[in-house]
Scaffold this motif. Structure first.
Motif, short mmCIF file in Angstrom:
data_model
loop_
_atom_site.label_atom_id
_atom_site.label_comp_id
_atom_site.label_asym_id
_atom_site.label_seq_id
_atom_site.Cartn_x
_atom_site.Cartn_y
_atom_site.Cartn_z
N LEU A 1 0.84 -1.20 0.00
CA LEU A 1 0.00 0.00 0.00
C LEU A 1 0.88 1.26 0.00
O LEU A 1 0.61 2.23 -0.74
CB LEU A 1 -0.88 -0.03 1.26
CG LEU A 1 -1.94 1.04 1.40
CD1 LEU A 1 -3.05 0.80 0.40
CD2 LEU A 1 -2.52 1.00 2.82
N GLN A 2 1.95 1.24 0.79
CA GLN A 2 2.86 2.39 0.83
C GLN A 2 3.49 2.63 -0.54
O GLN A 2 3.60 3.77 -0.99
CB GLN A 2 3.97 2.15 1.87
CG GLN A 2 3.49 2.25 3.30
CD GLN A 2 4.64 2.03 4.29
OE1 GLN A 2 5.12 0.92 4.46
NE2 GLN A 2 5.08 3.09 4.93
N LEU A 3 3.88 1.50 -1.19
CA LEU A 3 4.49 1.62 -2.52
C LEU A 3 3.49 2.19 -3.52
O LEU A 3 3.82 3.07 -4.34
CB LEU A 3 5.02 0.25 -2.98
CG LEU A 3 5.63 0.18 -4.38
CD1 LEU A 3 6.80 1.16 -4.52
CD2 LEU A 3 6.14 -1.23 -4.68
N LEU B 1 1.55 6.70 -6.86
CA LEU B 1 0.47 7.67 -7.13
C LEU B 1 1.02 9.10 -7.00
O LEU B 1 0.77 9.97 -7.85
CB LEU B 1 -0.67 7.44 -6.13
CG LEU B 1 -2.00 8.12 -6.38
CD1 LEU B 1 -2.65 7.60 -7.65
CD2 LEU B 1 -2.94 7.87 -5.18
N ALA B 2 1.81 9.30 -5.92
CA ALA B 2 2.36 10.65 -5.69
C ALA B 2 3.37 11.03 -6.78
O ALA B 2 3.46 12.20 -7.18
CB ALA B 2 3.01 10.71 -4.32
N ALA B 3 4.12 10.01 -7.27
CA ALA B 3 5.10 10.30 -8.33
C ALA B 3 4.39 10.61 -9.65
O ALA B 3 4.80 11.49 -10.40
CB ALA B 3 6.04 9.11 -8.50
N ASP B 4 3.30 9.89 -9.93
CA ASP B 4 2.57 10.09 -11.19
C ASP B 4 1.70 11.34 -11.17
O ASP B 4 1.55 12.02 -12.18
CB ASP B 4 1.67 8.87 -11.48
CG ASP B 4 2.48 7.66 -11.90
OD1 ASP B 4 3.67 7.84 -12.23
OD2 ASP B 4 1.94 6.54 -11.88
N PHE B 5 1.07 11.61 -10.04
CA PHE B 5 0.10 12.73 -9.95
C PHE B 5 0.40 13.63 -8.75
O PHE B 5 -0.44 13.78 -7.86
CB PHE B 5 -1.33 12.19 -9.86
CG PHE B 5 -1.67 11.20 -10.94
CD1 PHE B 5 -1.77 11.60 -12.27
CD2 PHE B 5 -1.87 9.86 -10.63
CE1 PHE B 5 -2.08 10.68 -13.27
CE2 PHE B 5 -2.17 8.93 -11.63
CZ PHE B 5 -2.27 9.34 -12.94
N PRO B 6 1.61 14.22 -8.71
CA PRO B 6 1.94 15.05 -7.54
C PRO B 6 0.94 16.19 -7.42
O PRO B 6 0.55 16.79 -8.42
CB PRO B 6 3.35 15.56 -7.86
CG PRO B 6 3.52 15.39 -9.34
CD PRO B 6 2.67 14.23 -9.74
N THR C 1 4.08 10.68 2.52
CA THR C 1 3.71 10.40 1.13
C THR C 1 2.46 11.19 0.74
O THR C 1 2.40 11.77 -0.36
CB THR C 1 3.44 8.89 0.95
OG1 THR C 1 4.57 8.17 1.43
CG2 THR C 1 3.22 8.54 -0.51
N LEU C 2 1.47 11.24 1.65
CA LEU C 2 0.23 11.97 1.33
C LEU C 2 0.54 13.46 1.10
O LEU C 2 -0.12 14.11 0.28
CB LEU C 2 -0.80 11.79 2.45
CG LEU C 2 -1.37 10.37 2.58
CD1 LEU C 2 -2.31 10.27 3.79
CD2 LEU C 2 -2.13 9.96 1.30
N ALA C 3 1.56 13.97 1.79
CA ALA C 3 1.92 15.40 1.61
C ALA C 3 2.34 15.67 0.18
O ALA C 3 2.16 16.78 -0.33
CB ALA C 3 3.04 15.76 2.58
N LYS C 4 2.91 14.63 -0.49
CA LYS C 4 3.31 14.82 -1.90
C LYS C 4 2.08 14.88 -2.80
O LYS C 4 2.11 15.45 -3.88
CB LYS C 4 4.22 13.66 -2.35
CG LYS C 4 5.51 13.56 -1.57
CD LYS C 4 6.31 12.33 -2.03
CE LYS C 4 7.40 11.96 -1.03
NZ LYS C 4 7.95 10.62 -1.22
#
Ligand SMILES: NC(=O)C1=CN([C@@H]2O[C@H](COP(=O)(O)OP(=O)(O)OC[C@H]3O[C@@H](n4cnc5c(N)ncnc54)[C@H](OP(=O)(O)O)[C@@H]3O)[C@@H](O)[C@H]2O)C=CC1
Ligand SMILES: O=C(O)C1=N[C@H](C(=O)O)C[C@H](O)C1
Length: 280
Positions: free
Chosen positions: A133-135, A140-145, A176-179
């Motif tokens: 889930l973390q990965l 998701l954060a890398a694709d849609f910051p 991660t959510l902050a990204k």
């Protein structure tokens, strides 16, 4: 070498190592309130004894000598936030590879001790499904910051009352959510995480009575749009410690393989272990 016995998480990790065919080192470090003695770990039809040695500064050189006589070991650390740096220094000084599940230490100071060149796995969560889930969130954060820019975060975590620190998993997920959030989102410092530790609040949070003191990790993360019209919720609730223990034994085998094939000496995460296909 299991360090943190007879604590519940070290015990669960030792049992999982036995079940997965690993041998336990006959000595392990323990905490300041634990009487010297031996614990017998039983699992998977096997049984091994571990003599507990105090992790006190004066006692460590003798433990290091014992370890040299025993031959190569991989250490597993499920101790206490206050033990993280001292134990890390011990592993580094004696060239001991380690898997550290203990949370709540000063990660920056720990990285300085490691100097980027020590063979170890450090992760606040060793549970395969949670690591996955973390990965997924990282991807998701890398694709849609910033795709949740403006959204407000609300986080609560319930654990057994004896837990000393804010959940390390929670802190990592919030990072991660902050990204995914952005500059228009209200700031969310770690102190905003709601810690649930008392019986009545944990029961109201949905924790079963049987998991209150024996160990649980119920986490809820909510993202709400600025006008309140749209809400997302991420929840993972773990009762017991089995999933972390199994991941720990897998991480030990992962490190063993890295050492055998002369892999890079560095700090690995459980995401590396998952990506290597080593989490069973
Ligand atoms: N990464 C992951 O997947 C998970 C991580 N954890 C983390 O693991 C850690 C341990 O959890 P838990 O078993 O519940 O904790 P407990 O506090 O219940 O047990 C910890 C044990 O470690 C002992 N200890 C303290 N200092 C040292 C030391 N320097 N060396 C060796 N042993 C020591 C304690 O002794 P004393 O009582 O004398 O202090 C105690 O027996 C926590 O940091 C927790 O957050 C937990 C679950 C999963
Ligand atoms: O102390 C625990 O119990 C747990 N600790 C880890 C954390 O701090 O995130 C993992 C899980 O939450 C259980």
């Amino acid at each position: 070498m299991i360090n943190g016995l007879p604590g519940p998480m070290a015990t669960a990790a030792a049992e999982s190592c036995l079940r997965k065919g690993l041998d336990l080192c006959p000595v392990g470090l323990t905490g300041p309130t634990v009487a010297a003695g031996t614990v017998t770990v039983r699992a998977g039809g096997r049984e091994q004894a571990v003599a507990l040695r105090p992790a006190a500064e004066g006692a460590l050189p003798k433990v290091a000598r014992e370890l040299r006589e025993l031959g190569p070991v991989i250490c597993v650390d499920y101790t206490h936030p206050t033990a993280v740096l001292g134990n890390t220094a011990f592993y580094v000084e004696h060239g001991l590879p380690f898997v550290m599940g203990s949370t709540g230490g000063d990660r920056k100071a720990q990285d300085e001790l490691l100097g980027g060149g020590h063979m170890c796995v450090i992760a606040p969560n060793m549970g395969k499904q949670i690591v996955a889930l973390q990965l997924a969130l990282e991807k998701l954060a890398a694709d849609f910051p910033g795709c949740f820019d403006g959204y407000a975060l609300d986080v609560a975590e319930s654990h057994q009352a004896s837990k000393a620190d804010t959940s390390g998993t929670c802190l990592a997920v919030v990072d991660t959510l902050a990204k995914l959030q952005g500059p228009a989102s209200p700031p969310f410092p770690p102190s905003a995480i709601k810690l649930v530790r008392d019986r009545e609040s944990s029961l109201a949070f949905g924790v079963p009575e049987s998991s209150l003191s024996s160990g649980h990790a119920h986490h809820t993360y909510r993202l709400t749009s600025p006008d309140g019209s749209t809400r997302f919720e991420l929840q993972h609730d773990v009762d017991g410690r089995g999933i972390y223990a199994d991941g720990t034994a897998d991480a030990v085998r992962f490190l063993g393989r890295q050492i055998e094939r002369g892999g890079e000496s560095r700090t690995y995460t459980m995401i590396d272990v998952l990506e290597a296909g080593a989490l069973e």
